[in-house]
Design an enzyme around this catalytic site. Structure first.
Site, mmCIF file in Angstrom:
data_model
loop_
_atom_site.group_PDB
_atom_site.id
_atom_site.type_symbol
_atom_site.label_atom_id
_atom_site.label_comp_id
_atom_site.label_asym_id
_atom_site.label_seq_id
_atom_site.Cartn_x
_atom_site.Cartn_y
_atom_site.Cartn_z
ATOM 1 N N ASP A 45 19.811 44.164 18.234
ATOM 2 C CA ASP A 45 20.042 45.149 19.297
ATOM 3 C C ASP A 45 20.191 46.543 18.674
ATOM 4 O O ASP A 45 20.362 47.539 19.387
ATOM 5 C CB ASP A 45 21.217 44.778 20.212
ATOM 6 N N ASP A 84 19.180 38.993 19.187
ATOM 7 C CA ASP A 84 20.547 39.400 19.510
ATOM 8 C C ASP A 84 20.795 39.302 21.004
ATOM 9 O O ASP A 84 19.958 39.719 21.810
ATOM 10 C CB ASP A 84 20.753 40.877 19.119
ATOM 11 N N GLU A 114 28.088 38.463 18.527
ATOM 12 C CA GLU A 114 29.050 39.156 17.664
ATOM 13 C C GLU A 114 30.480 38.821 18.073
ATOM 14 O O GLU A 114 30.852 39.019 19.231
ATOM 15 C CB GLU A 114 28.871 40.681 17.785
ATOM 16 N N GLU A 181 28.693 41.607 8.193
ATOM 17 C CA GLU A 181 28.287 43.016 8.065
ATOM 18 C C GLU A 181 29.448 43.885 7.585
ATOM 19 O O GLU A 181 30.559 43.828 8.155
ATOM 20 C CB GLU A 181 27.775 43.521 9.429
HETATM 21 O O1 KIV Z 1 21.231 44.640 15.424
HETATM 22 C C1 KIV Z 1 20.937 44.420 14.248
HETATM 23 O O2 KIV Z 1 19.934 44.884 13.710
HETATM 24 C C2 KIV Z 1 21.844 43.576 13.493
HETATM 25 C C3 KIV Z 1 21.676 43.548 12.001
HETATM 26 C C4 KIV Z 1 22.151 44.816 11.415
HETATM 27 C C5 KIV Z 1 22.350 42.384 11.379
HETATM 28 O O3 KIV Z 1 22.703 42.957 14.040
#
Ligand code: KIV
Length: 264
Positions: A45, A84, A114, A181
């Site tokens: 995302d 995501d 997340e 992260e």
């Molecule tokens: O949204 C994204 O690109 C991510 C990565 C940074 C792991 O979650």
């Protein structure tokens, strides 16, 4: 080349073979990464920032995630396609299942969410409904306003323990991959050793099983602020395919991320 499976990634973890993964948002780049042998492509995302120009990922909708997932799926043959789930699209298990169905129908083979222990029931429900799940801990960008900015997480003992406990709890609930992260490298190492599932780091040092980068960062085309943990592989190679190879090589031999891209 064969289709990437979670068991293959698991085997790589057991053998200590480190792998490079990357984000993609369209079919052309997805095909290029897939042909280079990247085993996991994430429709992050982060597209809210790098494609849409927002200052964070919160405005991205599930339909926009589905659109980009369809594009990436068309360009991908072998890589595991992870999408995501957007902000608030998994606020309770039923909402998560409904929205995950949209991403799976768009071509995702796994969804990423997340957050910590509070997501265990959601992970179980998704798994029961046939949706493989990737966790995401540490600096979870959808919580940027709770954190008060894009800050390294897990620097103090209490926070580090919470992230560690969440990683174990999410694994027990059924996640098959974990993204960590922006956490100190020692914490990432401890979690990677404690988990049997593969851990993919970004800003988490070089002890994780795999690495992930936002593609725009890997090619140095992100405008404005460049995070400490990224590297412009295009600058050293001059060609996008060579840049991807260089990224893969440096992850495999442990030279990326180096001390300059690592939080201690
Ligand atoms: O949204 C994204 O690109 C991510 C990565 C940074 C792991 O979650």
């Amino acid at each position: 080349m064969s289709k990437t499976t979670v068991s293959q990634l698991q085997k790589m973890k057991q053998e200590g073979t480190k792998f490079a993964t990357i984000t993609a948002y369209d079919a052309t780049f997805a095909r290029l990464f897939d042909e280079a042998g990247i085993p996991v492509i994430l429709i992050g995302d982060s597209l809210g920032m790098v494609m849409q120009g927002h200052s964070d990922t919160l405005p991205v909708t599930i339909d926009e995630m589905a659109y980009h997932t369809r594009c990436v799926r068309r360009g991908t043959q072998n890589a595991l396609v992870v999408a995501d789930m957007s902000f608030m699209s998994y606020s309770d298990p039923a909402t998560a299942c409904r929205n995950a169905a949209t991403l799976m129908a768009a071509g995702a083979s796994m969804v990423k969410i997340e957050g910590g222990e509070w997501l265990c029931e959601t992970v179980k429900q998704l798994q029961r409904n046939g949706v493989p799940v990737c966790g995401h801990l540490g600096l979870t960008p959808q919580s940027v306003h709770v954190f008060g900015g894009f800050r390294v997480q897990g620097r103090d003992m209490e926070q580090a323990e919470e992230i560690y406990r969440s990683a174990l709890a999410l694994q027990a609930a059924g996640i098959q991959l974990l993204v960590l992260e922006c956490v100190p490298s020692a914490l990432a190492e401890r979690i990677t050793k404690a988990l049997r599932i593969p851990v993919i780091g970004i800003g988490a040092g070089n002890s994780t099983d795999g690495q992930i980068l936002v593609m725009h960062d890997a090619f140095g085309v992100t405008s404005g602020y460049t995070p400490k943990f990224t590297k412009n592989f295009l600058a050293e190679s001059g060609d996008i395919r060579a840049a991807v190879r260089l990224y893969q090589q440096q992850v495999a031999d442990g030279s990326f991320p180096g001390p300059e891209q690592t939080f201690n």
